[in-house]
Design an enzyme around this catalytic site. Structure first.
Site, PDB file in Angstrom:
ATOM      1  N   TYR A 244      -1.246  19.208 -92.642  1.00  0.00           N
ATOM      2  CA  TYR A 244      -0.943  20.542 -92.121  1.00  0.00           C
ATOM      3  C   TYR A 244       0.452  21.045 -92.471  1.00  0.00           C
ATOM      4  O   TYR A 244       0.841  22.114 -92.006  1.00  0.00           O
ATOM      5  CB  TYR A 244      -1.024  20.566 -90.584  1.00  0.00           C
ATOM      6  CG  TYR A 244      -2.197  19.916 -89.948  1.00  0.00           C
ATOM      7  CD1 TYR A 244      -3.497  20.239 -90.319  1.00  0.00           C
ATOM      8  CD2 TYR A 244      -2.024  18.996 -88.924  1.00  0.00           C
ATOM      9  CE1 TYR A 244      -4.580  19.652 -89.697  1.00  0.00           C
ATOM     10  CE2 TYR A 244      -3.105  18.408 -88.284  1.00  0.00           C
ATOM     11  CZ  TYR A 244      -4.386  18.734 -88.678  1.00  0.00           C
ATOM     12  OH  TYR A 244      -5.453  18.154 -88.057  1.00  0.00           O
TER      13      TYR A 244
ATOM     14  N   CYS B 219       1.857   4.274-101.662  1.00  0.00           N
ATOM     15  CA  CYS B 219       1.854   4.544-103.095  1.00  0.00           C
ATOM     16  C   CYS B 219       1.165   5.879-103.370  1.00  0.00           C
ATOM     17  O   CYS B 219       0.092   5.947-103.977  1.00  0.00           O
ATOM     18  CB  CYS B 219       1.143   3.404-103.836  1.00  0.00           C
ATOM     19  SG  CYS B 219       1.367   3.460-105.618  1.00  0.00           S
ATOM     20  N   GLU B 220       1.776   6.949-102.880  1.00  0.00           N
ATOM     21  CA  GLU B 220       1.309   8.319-103.062  1.00  0.00           C
ATOM     22  C   GLU B 220       2.540   9.221-103.156  1.00  0.00           C
ATOM     23  O   GLU B 220       3.416   9.161-102.290  1.00  0.00           O
ATOM     24  CB  GLU B 220       0.464   8.788-101.866  1.00  0.00           C
ATOM     25  CG  GLU B 220      -0.869   8.106-101.714  1.00  0.00           C
ATOM     26  CD  GLU B 220      -1.908   8.595-102.700  1.00  0.00           C
ATOM     27  OE1 GLU B 220      -1.692   9.682-103.288  1.00  0.00           O
ATOM     28  OE2 GLU B 220      -2.922   7.895-102.879  1.00  0.00           O
TER      29      GLU B 220
ATOM     30  N   TYR C  72      -1.831  12.694 -82.028  1.00  0.00           N
ATOM     31  CA  TYR C  72      -2.320  12.786 -83.402  1.00  0.00           C
ATOM     32  C   TYR C  72      -1.432  12.039 -84.397  1.00  0.00           C
ATOM     33  O   TYR C  72      -1.262  12.468 -85.536  1.00  0.00           O
ATOM     34  CB  TYR C  72      -2.489  14.252 -83.818  1.00  0.00           C
ATOM     35  CG  TYR C  72      -3.436  14.986 -82.903  1.00  0.00           C
ATOM     36  CD1 TYR C  72      -4.786  14.679 -82.894  1.00  0.00           C
ATOM     37  CD2 TYR C  72      -2.976  15.955 -82.016  1.00  0.00           C
ATOM     38  CE1 TYR C  72      -5.653  15.324 -82.030  1.00  0.00           C
ATOM     39  CE2 TYR C  72      -3.834  16.602 -81.148  1.00  0.00           C
ATOM     40  CZ  TYR C  72      -5.170  16.280 -81.159  1.00  0.00           C
ATOM     41  OH  TYR C  72      -6.026  16.912 -80.300  1.00  0.00           O
TER      42      TYR C  72
END
Length: 433
Positions: free
Chosen positions: A335, A362-363, A391
């Site tokens: 979001y 790893c992103e 959340y």
């Protein structure tokens, strides 16, 4: 200075939660670490329950929306505070059951409940089912019929309200996977069919127009639309619905940019609309249900991390890497959710730097925030991300085989673990060769 009244600073210039030094918590329990202030959670619960007593003469029930954070400890707090529970899955339902929560105060939601989940609800004698669609209605009638029982049901209605929130968390408009629509006549027709079925009893209707809403108008308009529909049901089908569930979605203060209205003002404003519309339509005042989740637990929590690398790319940005990330808080990548960040061991110092907070997954997109004002940081510092009680743990994952953090509750100057930190063995416990 701080976003929540459960936060403070001690003589060491360390951030505290519930009066406890966050650095001591990080040292004792490790990082990443979710921390919740039980006393703040209970204060928020009581604000809602007292509002029902004030504005509805006690003719209602506050349901804790357990999707915000579902643990046995949270279920027990909700029970202690005289609340019900909103659950949206078999797992949340089972957690409530194992916590000993009274099933008659459980409302089971979801847009695609499986037969197995509904069978569990039947077995555990869940109080009410919030029905999403016709297929589910028929399935419930069949399952409860085989058990020679009758299910109390509400229907989830799409009232067509624009909640002025992020597209991903708007759920009351006609183009939504949730519920049945008013505009098309779908809602009236499904209630008409339900009245003819032998193993369901239609007791009410439900709506939820979105999340993180700061305006009174959408809630008031939704209440008017829903009570008017109850009047239409009575006029058309000679059925007086007794329960009105107006959902949740009350906004909280994540950053200084947010300006939420006090929650009892929501309750008061909506009560006036419900009462006036019911009187206009010749209806008895319905039993009111609301489903706060985020507004009960979010600001009562924070997440602690240990700072690793601080990497400056001249003329571009400075990355501050922490020992967690999207695996314990995916809200930024979902979001672009904003948070307030502090170096917990220098929490009152001026925020003189700007960082991009990077996780360890790893992103490239594994970020907790960009262009974040922060105190000057170095390896070994403790970073606090505020208002993460909702959340975060509930949306966490094991991506990259990273164990989920522990959850610690503080109260009265003491702390306790309510969810243990996962180990590598926990990750492999269901892994078979």
């Amino acid at each position: 200075m701080f976003l929540s009244d459960c936060l403070g600073a001690n003589e060491k210039n360390h951030l505290t939660i519930g009066g406890i030094d966050t650095l001591e918590l990080a040292a004792e329990y490790g990082t990443p670490l979710y921390v919740l202030d039980e006393d703040a959670i209970r204060r928020h619960c009581r604000m809602y329950t007292e509002s029902v007593a004030r504005f509805y003469d006690g003719n209602g029930l506050i349901l804790y929306a357990s999707k915000a954070l579902c643990t046995k400890a949270l279920c027990k707090i909700a029970e202690d505070e005289g609340m019900g529970l909103d659950v949206v899955s078999g797992g949340e339902l089972y957690t409530a059951h194992k916590a000993g929560f009274p099933m008659e105060r459980v409302y089971f939601h979801g847009n695609n409940k499986t037969p197995e989940e509904l069978e569990l609800a039947l077995k555990l004698r869940v109080g009410q089912i919030v029905v999403d669609n016709r297929d589910e209605l028929i399935l419930i009638n069949d399952l409860w019929g085989k058990a020679n029982q009758k299910a109390d049901i509400l229907f989830r209605i799409k009232p067509g309200i624009d909640a002025h929130t992020h597209d991903f968390i708007m759920t009351g408009q006609i183009d939504s996977k949730f519920g049945v629509a008013l505009e098309t006549g779908e809602a009236m027709e499904i209630i008409r069919e339900a009245v003819s079925l032998p193993h369901v009893k239609v007791v009410g209707i439900h709506c939820h127009i979105g999340s993180q809403i700061f305006d009174l108008e959408p809630f008031c308009k939704a209440a008017e639309v829903m009570v008017d529909f109850m009047g239409d049901v009575k006029d058309t089908l000679s059925l007086t619905l007794t329960q009105l569930n107006l959902g949740g979605g009350f906004g909280i203060r994540y950053t200084d940019e947010d300006d939420p209205i006090p929650y009892d003002r929501y309750m008061e404003a909506v009560s006036m609309v419900v009462k006036s519309t019911a009187e206009r339509r010749g209806l008895p005042l319905p039993y009111i249900l609301m489903e706060p989740g985020r507004s009960i637990v979010a600001s009562a929590g924070l997440t602690l991390y240990t700072v690793g690398n601080v990497k400056e790319i001249p003329g571009i940005r400075s990355y501050l890497s922490v020992d967690g990330g999207m695996s314990d808080n995916p809200r930024y990548i979902l979001y672009q959710a904003k948070y307030d960040f502090l170096i917990a061991n220098r929490c009152q110092d001026a925020k003189t730097e700007v960082y991009t907070i990077a996780g360890k997954c790893c992103e490239s997109g594994d970020l907790l925030g960009e262009h974040v004002p922060l105190q000057s940081a170095r390896r070994g510092d403790t970073l606090a991300v505020l208002a993460t009680g909702a959340y975060n743990y509930s949306m966490s994952s094991r991506y990259n085989c990273i164990p989920r953090p522990a959850v610690v509750m503080v109260s009265g100057g003491k702390s306790r673990v309510i969810v243990k930190r996962e180990t590598y063995e926990d990750i492999l416990q269901n892994d078979c060769l």
